[in-house]
Structures are given as structure tokens and as C-alpha cells.
Design a protein around this motif. Structure first.
Motif, PDB file in Angstrom:
ATOM      1  N   GLY A   8       0.757  -1.234   0.000  1.00 28.40           N
ATOM      2  CA  GLY A   8       0.000   0.000   0.000  1.00 28.40           C
ATOM      3  C   GLY A   8       0.787   1.283   0.000  1.00 28.40           C
ATOM      4  O   GLY A   8       0.200   2.361  -0.060  1.00 28.40           O
ATOM      5  N   GLY A   9       2.094   1.230   0.080  1.00 26.73           N
ATOM      6  CA  GLY A   9       2.865   2.462   0.054  1.00 26.73           C
ATOM      7  C   GLY A   9       2.846   3.078  -1.339  1.00 26.73           C
ATOM      8  O   GLY A   9       2.287   2.519  -2.283  1.00 26.73           O
ATOM      9  N   GLY A  10       3.450   4.252  -1.443  1.00 29.65           N
ATOM     10  CA  GLY A  10       3.528   4.901  -2.737  1.00 29.65           C
ATOM     11  C   GLY A  10       3.744   6.388  -2.623  1.00 29.65           C
ATOM     12  O   GLY A  10       4.101   6.907  -1.563  1.00 29.65           O
ATOM     13  N   LEU A  11       3.505   7.046  -3.743  1.00 34.00           N
ATOM     14  CA  LEU A  11       3.690   8.488  -3.850  1.00 34.00           C
ATOM     15  C   LEU A  11       2.323   9.158  -3.901  1.00 34.00           C
ATOM     16  O   LEU A  11       1.447   8.732  -4.663  1.00 34.00           O
ATOM     17  CB  LEU A  11       4.483   8.810  -5.118  1.00 34.00           C
ATOM     18  CG  LEU A  11       4.619  10.284  -5.507  1.00 34.00           C
ATOM     19  CD1 LEU A  11       5.423  11.040  -4.450  1.00 34.00           C
ATOM     20  CD2 LEU A  11       5.272  10.403  -6.875  1.00 34.00           C
ATOM     21  N   VAL A  12       2.167  10.198  -3.092  1.00 34.18           N
ATOM     22  CA  VAL A  12       0.893  10.905  -3.050  1.00 34.18           C
ATOM     23  C   VAL A  12       1.157  12.387  -2.824  1.00 34.18           C
ATOM     24  O   VAL A  12       2.172  12.761  -2.226  1.00 34.18           O
ATOM     25  CB  VAL A  12      -0.004  10.322  -1.924  1.00 34.18           C
ATOM     26  CG1 VAL A  12       0.604  10.561  -0.559  1.00 34.18           C
ATOM     27  CG2 VAL A  12      -1.411  10.859  -2.001  1.00 34.18           C
ATOM     28  N   GLN A  13       0.267  13.208  -3.294  1.00 27.30           N
ATOM     29  CA  GLN A  13       0.394  14.641  -3.069  1.00 27.30           C
ATOM     30  C   GLN A  13      -0.078  14.999  -1.668  1.00 27.30           C
ATOM     31  O   GLN A  13      -0.908  14.298  -1.067  1.00 27.30           O
ATOM     32  CB  GLN A  13      -0.412  15.416  -4.102  1.00 27.30           C
ATOM     33  CG  GLN A  13       0.188  15.380  -5.496  1.00 27.30           C
ATOM     34  CD  GLN A  13      -0.547  16.293  -6.460  1.00 27.30           C
ATOM     35  OE1 GLN A  13      -1.742  16.534  -6.323  1.00 27.30           O
ATOM     36  NE2 GLN A  13       0.178  16.814  -7.440  1.00 27.30           N
ATOM     37  N   ALA A  14       0.435  16.107  -1.179  1.00 28.08           N
ATOM     38  CA  ALA A  14       0.006  16.587   0.136  1.00 28.08           C
ATOM     39  C   ALA A  14      -1.514  16.734   0.170  1.00 28.08           C
ATOM     40  O   ALA A  14      -2.127  17.219  -0.791  1.00 28.08           O
ATOM     41  CB  ALA A  14       0.678  17.911   0.449  1.00 28.08           C
ATOM     42  N   GLY A 107       7.967  -6.208   9.466  1.00 28.54           N
ATOM     43  CA  GLY A 107       7.841  -6.311   8.030  1.00 28.54           C
ATOM     44  C   GLY A 107       9.057  -5.706   7.346  1.00 28.54           C
ATOM     45  O   GLY A 107       9.933  -5.122   7.993  1.00 28.54           O
ATOM     46  N   GLN A 108       9.086  -5.824   6.042  1.00 25.59           N
ATOM     47  CA  GLN A 108      10.245  -5.362   5.279  1.00 25.59           C
ATOM     48  C   GLN A 108      10.232  -3.861   5.046  1.00 25.59           C
ATOM     49  O   GLN A 108      11.243  -3.282   4.661  1.00 25.59           O
ATOM     50  CB  GLN A 108      10.313  -6.094   3.930  1.00 25.59           C
ATOM     51  CG  GLN A 108       9.362  -5.571   2.857  1.00 25.59           C
ATOM     52  CD  GLN A 108       7.929  -6.043   3.029  1.00 25.59           C
ATOM     53  OE1 GLN A 108       7.595  -6.754   3.976  1.00 25.59           O
ATOM     54  NE2 GLN A 108       7.069  -5.662   2.105  1.00 25.59           N
ATOM     55  N   GLY A 109       9.102  -3.242   5.281  1.00 25.34           N
ATOM     56  CA  GLY A 109       8.984  -1.800   5.098  1.00 25.34           C
ATOM     57  C   GLY A 109       8.369  -1.451   3.757  1.00 25.34           C
ATOM     58  O   GLY A 109       8.600  -2.122   2.753  1.00 25.34           O
ATOM     59  N   THR A 110       7.593  -0.389   3.765  1.00 23.55           N
ATOM     60  CA  THR A 110       6.995   0.121   2.535  1.00 23.55           C
ATOM     61  C   THR A 110       7.158   1.635   2.515  1.00 23.55           C
ATOM     62  O   THR A 110       6.925   2.309   3.512  1.00 23.55           O
ATOM     63  CB  THR A 110       5.514  -0.301   2.418  1.00 23.55           C
ATOM     64  OG1 THR A 110       4.990   0.116   1.158  1.00 23.55           O
ATOM     65  CG2 THR A 110       4.657   0.280   3.535  1.00 23.55           C
ATOM     66  N   GLN A 111       7.577   2.142   1.371  1.00 19.33           N
ATOM     67  CA  GLN A 111       7.898   3.562   1.263  1.00 19.33           C
ATOM     68  C   GLN A 111       6.644   4.392   1.041  1.00 19.33           C
ATOM     69  O   GLN A 111       5.811   4.061   0.183  1.00 19.33           O
ATOM     70  CB  GLN A 111       8.864   3.794   0.107  1.00 19.33           C
ATOM     71  CG  GLN A 111       9.250   5.246  -0.125  1.00 19.33           C
ATOM     72  CD  GLN A 111      10.236   5.762   0.898  1.00 19.33           C
ATOM     73  OE1 GLN A 111      11.318   5.231   1.062  1.00 19.33           O
ATOM     74  NE2 GLN A 111       9.849   6.824   1.599  1.00 19.33           N
ATOM     75  N   VAL A 112       6.550   5.462   1.796  1.00 17.53           N
ATOM     76  CA  VAL A 112       5.502   6.466   1.586  1.00 17.53           C
ATOM     77  C   VAL A 112       6.190   7.796   1.302  1.00 17.53           C
ATOM     78  O   VAL A 112       7.024   8.242   2.096  1.00 17.53           O
ATOM     79  CB  VAL A 112       4.588   6.592   2.813  1.00 17.53           C
ATOM     80  CG1 VAL A 112       3.646   7.781   2.664  1.00 17.53           C
ATOM     81  CG2 VAL A 112       3.789   5.311   3.019  1.00 17.53           C
ATOM     82  N   ILE A 113       5.853   8.393   0.177  1.00 16.63           N
ATOM     83  CA  ILE A 113       6.414   9.693  -0.184  1.00 16.63           C
ATOM     84  C   ILE A 113       5.260  10.660  -0.418  1.00 16.63           C
ATOM     85  O   ILE A 113       4.370  10.377  -1.225  1.00 16.63           O
ATOM     86  CB  ILE A 113       7.283   9.601  -1.452  1.00 16.63           C
ATOM     87  CG1 ILE A 113       8.457   8.646  -1.215  1.00 16.63           C
ATOM     88  CG2 ILE A 113       7.805  10.984  -1.852  1.00 16.63           C
ATOM     89  CD1 ILE A 113       9.285   8.369  -2.449  1.00 16.63           C
ATOM     90  N   VAL A 114       5.306  11.760   0.289  1.00 17.54           N
ATOM     91  CA  VAL A 114       4.270  12.783   0.158  1.00 17.54           C
ATOM     92  C   VAL A 114       4.911  14.022  -0.446  1.00 17.54           C
ATOM     93  O   VAL A 114       5.818  14.622   0.159  1.00 17.54           O
ATOM     94  CB  VAL A 114       3.624  13.114   1.508  1.00 17.54           C
ATOM     95  CG1 VAL A 114       2.482  14.116   1.301  1.00 17.54           C
ATOM     96  CG2 VAL A 114       3.115  11.857   2.195  1.00 17.54           C
ATOM     97  N   SER A 115       4.454  14.400  -1.613  1.00 14.86           N
ATOM     98  CA  SER A 115       5.015  15.567  -2.291  1.00 14.86           C
ATOM     99  C   SER A 115       4.221  16.817  -1.934  1.00 14.86           C
ATOM    100  O   SER A 115       3.011  16.769  -1.728  1.00 14.86           O
ATOM    101  CB  SER A 115       5.003  15.352  -3.798  1.00 14.86           C
ATOM    102  OG  SER A 115       3.674  15.220  -4.261  1.00 14.86           O
ATOM    103  N   SER A 116       4.937  17.926  -1.905  1.00 17.20           N
ATOM    104  CA  SER A 116       4.281  19.185  -1.523  1.00 17.20           C
ATOM    105  C   SER A 116       3.707  19.884  -2.727  1.00 17.20           C
ATOM    106  O   SER A 116       3.945  19.529  -3.866  1.00 17.20           O
ATOM    107  CB  SER A 116       5.283  20.091  -0.817  1.00 17.20           C
ATOM    108  OG  SER A 116       6.395  20.316  -1.637  1.00 17.20           O
TER     109      SER A 116
END
Length: 116
Positions: A8-14, A107-116
Motif C-alpha cells: 500500500g505504500g507509494g507516492l501521493v500529493q500533500a 515487516g520489510q517496510g513500505t515507502q511512503v512519499i508525500v510531495s508538496s
């Protein structure tokens, strides 16, 4: 062999939302507590939210009112619904499970990136 599978991780906007899930399997011991931690670059791993087998939850102050943790009826999957994301939420998110014998699994970890 204990296995935690995160998704469920990923890239999302603020201001956006993401949902993280973690499915636990392989242990002969019962699950006492499940939770999510996160680690941003250059920072220590910190608690985000956790939930006990009885349904008691606790949250980091920084996510209260924005994140919701829940477990499925079988008690083997934990979900973190994240809303109102901001760039400060950017991190690798890790699922943690505490079993009845005091054994922890990550868990192995999942990246979450929130862009401004």
C-alpha cells in the motif's frame, strides 16, 4: 516461519490519502498487538499507531485525527488508513507484530512519499 507482508505504500500529493496493510502468517503463537512504525531519513524509527488484540489503539500525536488503525476479524491483518498526508509523513513504514511469547516480528517496510 513468521512472515509479514506489507502493501500500500507509494507516492501521493500533500492532502492525499493512502492505505497500508500488513498480513501476518506462519506463527504458532497468538498475536497480542499489531502496529505501524516509520523511519524518515536521518531519523529514528518511531511509533505511528498500534492496536491490541482487544482493540485498544494508540497513536503518535502527530497523526491523531488523520490516521486510523484497524484489524480484520481474524486478527491477522492490520490496516493503516492515512488521510491528510503531508510531506512530514514521508518515511519508510514498518509493520510490527507482537506475539504472545513476547516475540516481535517486523515487516520489510513500505515507502511512503508525500510531495508538496
Amino acid at each position: 516461519q513468521v512472515q509479514l507482508v506489507e502493501s500500500g505504500g507509494g507516492l501521493v500529493q500533500a492532502g492525499g490519502s493512502l492505505r497500508l496493510s500488513c498480513a501476518a502468517s506462519g506463527s504458532i503463537f497468538s498475536i497480542t498487538r499489531m502496529g505501524w512504525y516509520r523511519q524518515a531519513p536521518g531519523k529514528q524509527r518511531e511509533l505511528v499507531a498500534r492496536i491490541t488484540s482487544g482493540g485498544t489503539t494508540n497513536y503518535a500525536d502527530s497523526v491523531k485525527g488523520r490516521f486510523t488503525i484497524s484489524r480484520d476479524n481474524a486478527g491477522n491483518t492490520v490496516t493503516l488508513q492515512m488521510t491528510g498526508l503531508n510531506p512530514e509523513d514521508t518515511a519508510v513504514y514498518y509493520c510490527q507484530v507482537l506475539y504472545s511469547r513476547g516475540i516481535f516480528a517486523w515487516g520489510q517496510g513500505t515507502q511512503v512519499i508525500v510531495s508538496s
